[in-house]
Structures are given as C-alpha cells and as structure tokens.
Motif scaffolding. Structure first.
Motif, PDB file in Angstrom:
ATOM      1  N   UNK A  65       9.292 -14.724   5.520  1.00  0.00           N
ATOM      2  CA  UNK A  65       8.110 -13.954   5.887  1.00  0.00           C
ATOM      3  C   UNK A  65       7.676 -13.018   4.763  1.00  0.00           C
ATOM      4  N   UNK A  66       8.658 -12.369   4.125  1.00  0.00           N
ATOM      5  CA  UNK A  66       8.327 -11.450   3.039  1.00  0.00           C
ATOM      6  C   UNK A  66       7.701 -12.184   1.863  1.00  0.00           C
ATOM      7  N   UNK A  67       8.268 -13.309   1.496  1.00  0.00           N
ATOM      8  CA  UNK A  67       7.736 -14.063   0.362  1.00  0.00           C
ATOM      9  C   UNK A  67       6.326 -14.580   0.654  1.00  0.00           C
ATOM     10  N   UNK A 114      -3.802   4.436   4.646  1.00  0.00           N
ATOM     11  CA  UNK A 114      -2.502   3.741   4.582  1.00  0.00           C
ATOM     12  C   UNK A 114      -2.524   2.436   5.372  1.00  0.00           C
ATOM     13  N   UNK A 115      -1.683   1.512   4.967  1.00  0.00           N
ATOM     14  CA  UNK A 115      -1.679   0.194   5.596  1.00  0.00           C
ATOM     15  C   UNK A 115      -1.370   0.266   7.088  1.00  0.00           C
ATOM     16  N   UNK A 133      -5.125  -7.922   6.540  1.00  0.00           N
ATOM     17  CA  UNK A 133      -5.320  -6.469   6.543  1.00  0.00           C
ATOM     18  C   UNK A 133      -4.749  -5.818   5.285  1.00  0.00           C
ATOM     19  N   UNK A 134      -3.539  -6.213   4.886  1.00  0.00           N
ATOM     20  CA  UNK A 134      -2.940  -5.612   3.696  1.00  0.00           C
ATOM     21  C   UNK A 134      -3.752  -5.940   2.448  1.00  0.00           C
ATOM     22  N   UNK A 180       1.771  -5.418  -4.703  1.00  0.00           N
ATOM     23  CA  UNK A 180       2.918  -6.083  -4.086  1.00  0.00           C
ATOM     24  C   UNK A 180       4.049  -5.099  -3.802  1.00  0.00           C
ATOM     25  N   UNK A 181       4.232  -4.101  -4.659  1.00  0.00           N
ATOM     26  CA  UNK A 181       5.243  -3.077  -4.383  1.00  0.00           C
ATOM     27  C   UNK A 181       4.870  -2.293  -3.125  1.00  0.00           C
ATOM     28  N   UNK A 182       3.586  -2.003  -2.952  1.00  0.00           N
ATOM     29  CA  UNK A 182       3.149  -1.323  -1.732  1.00  0.00           C
ATOM     30  C   UNK A 182       3.343  -2.228  -0.514  1.00  0.00           C
ATOM     31  N   UNK A 183       3.104  -3.514  -0.683  1.00  0.00           N
ATOM     32  CA  UNK A 183       3.333  -4.460   0.417  1.00  0.00           C
ATOM     33  C   UNK A 183       4.800  -4.493   0.806  1.00  0.00           C
ATOM     34  N   UNK A 184       5.675  -4.505  -0.195  1.00  0.00           N
ATOM     35  CA  UNK A 184       7.112  -4.533   0.080  1.00  0.00           C
ATOM     36  C   UNK A 184       7.571  -3.240   0.741  1.00  0.00           C
ATOM     37  N   UNK A 185       6.915  -2.127   0.436  1.00  0.00           N
ATOM     38  CA  UNK A 185       7.294  -0.842   1.019  1.00  0.00           C
ATOM     39  C   UNK A 185       6.805  -0.686   2.458  1.00  0.00           C
TER      40      UNK A 185
END
Length: 559
Positions: A64-66, A109-110, A157-158, A216-221
């Motif tokens: 899911x993360x990838x 914010x997301x 959305x992200x 992508x760092x914000x997505x991972x966070x």
C-alpha cells in the motif's frame, strides 16, 4: 598585574569560543540518538516479531505504501510541472493571481483535506445530495458516487495537496531558463509540446527531483489522511502496532523499514540532481509568455484553477461553512477545544524558541570556526538536519529509548540525595514532545540562518574581532540584529509546522494533553465532525501565513 589580567581574559575568550562547537556536538548527538536507538530496539526484537510482521503486516502495509508513493509521485509531477509550465509559458486571464494561488494547498495539512472531503463527499453529504437532486434521484440507494475511502482516494487527495512542492521548484527553474534555448528548439522544428518535453523538462530535472522527494517524504509522514481513508500504510502500522498491540519492538522494526524508504528517497533525489550545475557566459533572456485568447485561454484558466479549487478552495469553504454553522448553533466552542487551542499555541511557541536557539548555536559554530576543524562542524551541521527527513512516527519510536535512559539517569542522581521513588520525569511530559519537535524542524532553523549569515560580509565579523570582541559578543551585537528577518521567517515556519504536526504528537503527548491536530484526529475517529471543523479551520488559517509570505517573496523576486 596586566599580564595576569591578559592571561585570564585570553583563557575566558578560549572557553567562550569553545562553547559553540561543544553545543553543536551535543545537538548533533541528540538528533542522531533516535536513529541509533531505533536500530537498537528493532534488533532487540525476537524472530517471532519479524516472522509475524513479515507474514501479516509488512506485505499489505509495504505494498500500500509503495503504491501510494508511486501514485502520489506521478500525480504531483503532472500537476506541479504542468501548472508551473502553464503560468510560465502562457499568458491568460488571472495568470498573475494564479501564480501565487497555486501555492495555497500548502496551507492545508493532508489529514484536514481528508477530514473535509470525507464529510463533503459522503453519500448523505452536500455534494452527492446536490448531484442526486439534479438527476432526479431521492435516495443514495438509487444513485451514489464511488466511495472516497481507499487507495485511489488517498492518492487523489494527497496529490492535490502536495503538488505545490513540485510546482514551486519547477516554477523557479522554468523562470530562469534562457528563452534562446527554447527558441532554438522551435527553430529545429519542435512543437510547443516537444519544446516542453525535450528541452524545458530535461533541464528542470534537478528541481523536479527535489520537489518530488519532498512530496513523497510528506506522503510517508502522513498518518491522519491514510487512516481516515482506510489505507493501511507503514506509518499507520507503526501507530497501531505500538498503541493497539503494545508491541514496541514490532513498531520499531516497521519504523526501520520506513527509514530504509526515506534513505532510498533521499538517494533518488541526490541522483536526480547530481548534474545540477549550469553555466553561461551570457546574460540569459527569460521566457516571454505566449498570449492566449478565446478557447485556449479558457482552457488554460480552467486547468490552472482546478488544482487550487480541489486542494484549497473546496475544503476551506466547507470548513468555514461548518464552523459558522457550529458557532451559530452552540453559540461558541467547548472548553476542551479552547484548552486545545491554548496547548497548541503554548507548545508551538516553546518548541519554536528552542529550535531557533539550537539553530543559532549550530550556524554560528560553523561560521566562527577558523582552525577548529570546520569540516567536522559542517558535518555536524548537516547531521543535525536529518530530523526533517524522518517521519514523525519513526522519530517518536526512536526517542523512547533515549528518553527512558535519561529518566533512569535522573532518577539515579535523585536517589543519591533523597529516598524519593523512581518516576517518569521526562517521559509522559511535554519534554519528550518538545524534543521531537526540535529534532524534526531544526533543519528549517539551520537552513534559514545559514542563508541569512551568507548575506552578511565577513568584514563585519573581522572588524568586531579586531576591536577585542568575543565570538559571543560579535554574534549578539553585530549578527543577531542583521539576522532578524531570517530568524523571523524560520520562527514562523517552525511555529506553523509544529501546529500541524500529527504523528509525533499522537505518540508522545502527555496524558489528557490535546492539540488542535490531535483534537481533530479524535473527532474524526469518533465521527463527530462539528467541532473538528473549528479546529481544522484554525489550523488552515494559521497555515496561510507562511504561504502568503512565500507568495509575496515570489512576486518581489520576479519568480
């Protein structure tokens, strides 16, 4: 007598100057401690943890993360680079306003966007109700749109919230490209599309790598949006493994997997801009936008404002409407929400002050280092900024062991003087939360202050030293007054980012301590959106401040 005084003064001078490198060493060690502790805790888990995670948790969460990273990456590249090229290469109605309005989604914010759209696009929500009314339906059973919850909704959305990272870097790169290079492409027979894909975009690849890596760092966070939308990512798995199952070793092992992803993203970003140096012996002529009229101008207008409408206007308008409705029905906000507002402002202010002070120590130690191993201090300066690349959940897990060791040491010292039983001194208080904030956002302070110091000529510092001033005196009397704009910008960004931080706050906050972010998370988890809208709107309004300043800077600088 004079020689003794000179000796004492010289010794004091050396001691004061040595405090700056010592402080830099201490700060860098504090930043590195969570990463080292994370590896230690993860390695301490037995094989049963790894087997369980490998069979039941990591496959689904990692896939899911990838997919989330891949989908968001593709979407932010399309939206960000397309919007940047649109406002750079073409002139159409509202272009000047759109130039800075495309940055507005950065203020939301997301997790707030997910919160707003879950209610806005609910089968009984205003949007679907309006669509059914227009189509002549009376019930959601007769007609309803696809559910937003899921991986596709999270990517959508992200992507529409995080594309400004790519837009900002690509906009600057496109604006500084020489018009002669693009004209040469047209002379060689390339169409407008060919000029973009074969000339402009390859030259902007370093900026694209930077923007995508940040997105992508914000997505991972992210944890709130993913959990609200029902997507089991690595970040959500860390939180549920620790909080729900009380499995610290398992959470650390998942966090270590996330850390490996972070390192991979950073390496990809460095690889993408490894040839970032360009040179020219002539003064470059900037791109002149092509004037559009008629249908092309209307199409450019719609395409340009669509990301702003989805990423900022729609969720902000919904939050404003719900807030007005809530205040009208109840006549105010609850005491718990007021307490959350106070907690948010208080902890953000304290974290901002500490972070800026640490940034001053690091940057001034590097600046004032002469023969005292400046390369080592520069390495420590870079090391102190790695916290910004760490997702909040990873940082929170990594801080547990250092904080526990600090509690043990403080209890041991206290036992030497009294019979007071051991207790949690740092853990369970705001100290651990403040530590996470400082480590995570120290990069902002260091970067801003380094940029400010670079604009101050060394001759001022040399003149101060010749007049017998110490390093600390030179900083206090000469540099700090000149650094006020840089300090103010860094403080504003740190304050706003601290207000919006959700993952680290969820994991490290004291008992019964709520901020606006955690209050909103709790309201959304309970499905009570009324007061959550008030908290979300407050975060968005505060988040507008740095975006407005950034837009003003862009307009003043011409790009």
């Amino acid at each position: 007598m004079a020689s003794t005084t000179d000796l004492v003064s010289s010794r004091r001078f050396r001691i004061v100057n040595a405090l700056w490198p010592a402080g830099t060493w201490l700060i860098a060690l504090c930043v590195a401690a969570p990463v080292l502790a994370l590896i230690w805790v993860a390695a301490g888990g037995n094989l049963d943890h790894w087997q369980h995670l490998a069979q039941h948790v990591l496959p689904v969460a990692a896939v899911n993360t990838l997919w989330l990273l891949l989908g968001v990456g593709v979407l932010v590249v399309c939206l960000g680079s397309g919007a940047a090229w649109l406002v750079t290469a073409y002139d159409f109605p509202s272009r000047k306003v759109l130039n800075w309005a495309l940055l507005l989604p950065l203020a939301v914010p997301t997790y707030i966007v997910a919160f707003a759209y879950l209610d806005l696009l609910h089968p009984l929500g205003p949007f679907q109700s309006l669509v059914r009314e227009m189509l002549g339906y009376t019930s959601p059973r007769q007609f309803r749109l696809p559910d937003l919850r899921g991986l596709g909704g999270a990517i959508f959305l992200l992507g529409f919230v995080l594309y400004p990272y790519v837009y900002l870097s690509m906009r600057v790169m496109f604006s500084t490209q020489a018009a002669s290079l693009l004209e040469a492409g047209r002379i060689l027979g390339l169409s407008s599309r060919g000029v973009f894909f074969k000339v402009a975009l390859p030259m902007a690849r370093p900026a694209l790598a930077v923007g995508v890596s940040l997105a992508l760092l914000e997505t991972l966070n992210d944890i709130g949006a993913s959990e609200f939308l029902g997507v089991q990512t690595l970040t959500v798995s860390v939180y549920t493994t620790w909080i729900t199952r009380s499995d610290l070793a398992g959470a650390a092992q998942i966090a270590l997997s996330m850390l490996a992803l972070v390192v991979l993203l950073i390496l990809l970003e460095r690889h993408g801009r490894r040839r970032q140096r360009y040179s020219s012996t002539q003064r470059m002529r900037p791109i002149q936008p092509q004037r559009l009229k008629g249908a092309p101008a209307l199409l450019a207008f719609v395409l340009g404002w669509l990301p702003v409408a989805i990423g900022f206007v729609a969720p902000s308008a919904y939050l404003l409407a719900e807030t007005i409705k809530r205040l009208h029905e109840v006549g105010g906000v609850s005491d718990q929400l007021l307490s959350s507002i106070y907690n948010t402002i208080y902890v953000s202010l304290v974290a901002t002050v500490i972070t800026v002070l640490c940034g001053v120590v690091i940057t001034w130690a590097v600046r004032s280092a002469r023969s005292r191993r400046p390369r080592m201090l520069q390495f420590l300066s870079r090391l102190s900024t790695i916290g910004y690349a760490l997702p909040g959940t990873v940082l929170a897990i990594g801080l547990l062991l250092p904080v526990r060791l600090l509690d043990d040491a403080m209890n041991w010292v206290r036992s030497l003087f009294s019979d007071t039983p051991a207790s949690l001194i740092v853990m369970g208080t705001m100290a651990a939360l403040l530590g996470a904030y400082v480590i995570r956002y120290l990069a902002i302070a260091v970067g801003s202050l380094e940029s400010g110091l670079a604009r101050i000529p060394p001759s001022l510092e040399q003149a101060s030293r010749l007049l017998g001033e110490t390093s600390s005196g030179t900083l206090r009397r000469v540099h700090l007054p000149l650094l006020r704009p840089a300090i103010g910008a860094a403080a504003l960004l740190i304050f706003v980012d601290t207000m919006k931080e959700l993952p680290a706050t969820l994991l490290l906050r004291p008992v019964n301590f709520e901020t606006l972010a955690t209050w909103l998370y709790a309201e959304a988890a309970r499905g009570t959106y009324e007061e959550g809208a008030v908290a979300a709107l407050a975060i968005v309004l505060v988040g507008l401040l740095p975006v407005i300043l950034l837009a003003r800077h862009q307009l003043k600088s011409g790009h």
